[in-house]
Design an enzyme around this catalytic site. Structure first.
Site: not given
Ligand code: GLN
Length: 194
Positions: A48-49, A79, A108, A136, A171, A173
């Site tokens: 989650e950024s 991501c 985002r 997401r 991802h 990873e």
């Molecule tokens: N939606 C997340 C964000 O805004 C990113 C999602 C993810 O890293 N899988 O940071």
């Protein structure tokens, strides 16, 4: 080569195990300035950024990371990591900060909410066809002139490179395929200007 994975939140363990499977790489979790000063490259994980940026302030590493990105440290963001490397973001949380460095505008949650997560095959320039896992995920809405688009999905860039910086909306990873991590180590870290 010592590669740090920012270990404040998100799927840093998966990045550590992917990187540690590559020859010549020692991947270590980092969350303090002294640790970040001692690495040759950095990975910003998915997660989650907003939370990662806030924790980077709390742990007092935000400016250290920003400075090292500016001075040419090889960095790969997946991501949330892509968002954190973006110079501009759309649909960010109020006051959301990024480290920046990549001359892109990312959006985002562009592919939809958690339930809209998906996998698809993408053609990655320099690697070939790989499976992309999108959770997401952001997409890249605009790129500056020195940014190279390496892959697209659903008509939007999802992998970009600019000099020492690499970012993907998806991802790698979370898959057994080490191709993107290998690309980062071989084509970015090993050729980076010091
Ligand atoms: N939606 C997340 C964000 O805004 C990113 C999602 C993810 O890293 N899988 O940071």
């Amino acid at each position: 080569m010592r590669v740090g994975v920012l270990a404040l939140q998100g799927d840093f363990r998966e990045h550590l195990s992917a990187l540690n499977s590559l020859p010549g790489v020692v991947a270590v979790p980092v969350k303090r300035s002294e640790e970040i000063d001692q690495i040759d490259a950095l990975v910003l994980p998915g997660g989650e950024s907003t939370t990662i940026a806030k924790l980077a302030r709390i742990f007092d590493v935000f400016e250290t990371i920003k400075k090292r990105i500016k001075s040419g440290l090889p960095v790969y963001g997946s991501c949330a990591g892509l968002i954190l490397l973006s110079n501009q973001i759309l649909d960010g949380a109020e006051g959301q900060e990024t480290f920046g460095g990549l001359d892109i505008t990312s959006r985002r949650n562009a592919f939809g909410r958690q339930v809209d997560s998906f996998e698809c095959q993408i053609d990655f320039n320099g690697i070939g066809k790989i499976n992309g896992v999108f959770i997401r995920a952001p997409w890249v809405e605009e790129v500056g002139p020195s940014v190279e688009v390496l892959a697209s999905a659903h008509g939007h860039p999802v992998a970009v490179r600019q000099g020492n910086l690499l970012a993907t909306s998806f991802h790698p990873e979370l898959t057994a395929d080490l191709a993107v991590h290998r690309y980062f180590v071989e084509n970015i870290c090993k050729v980076a200007k010091r």
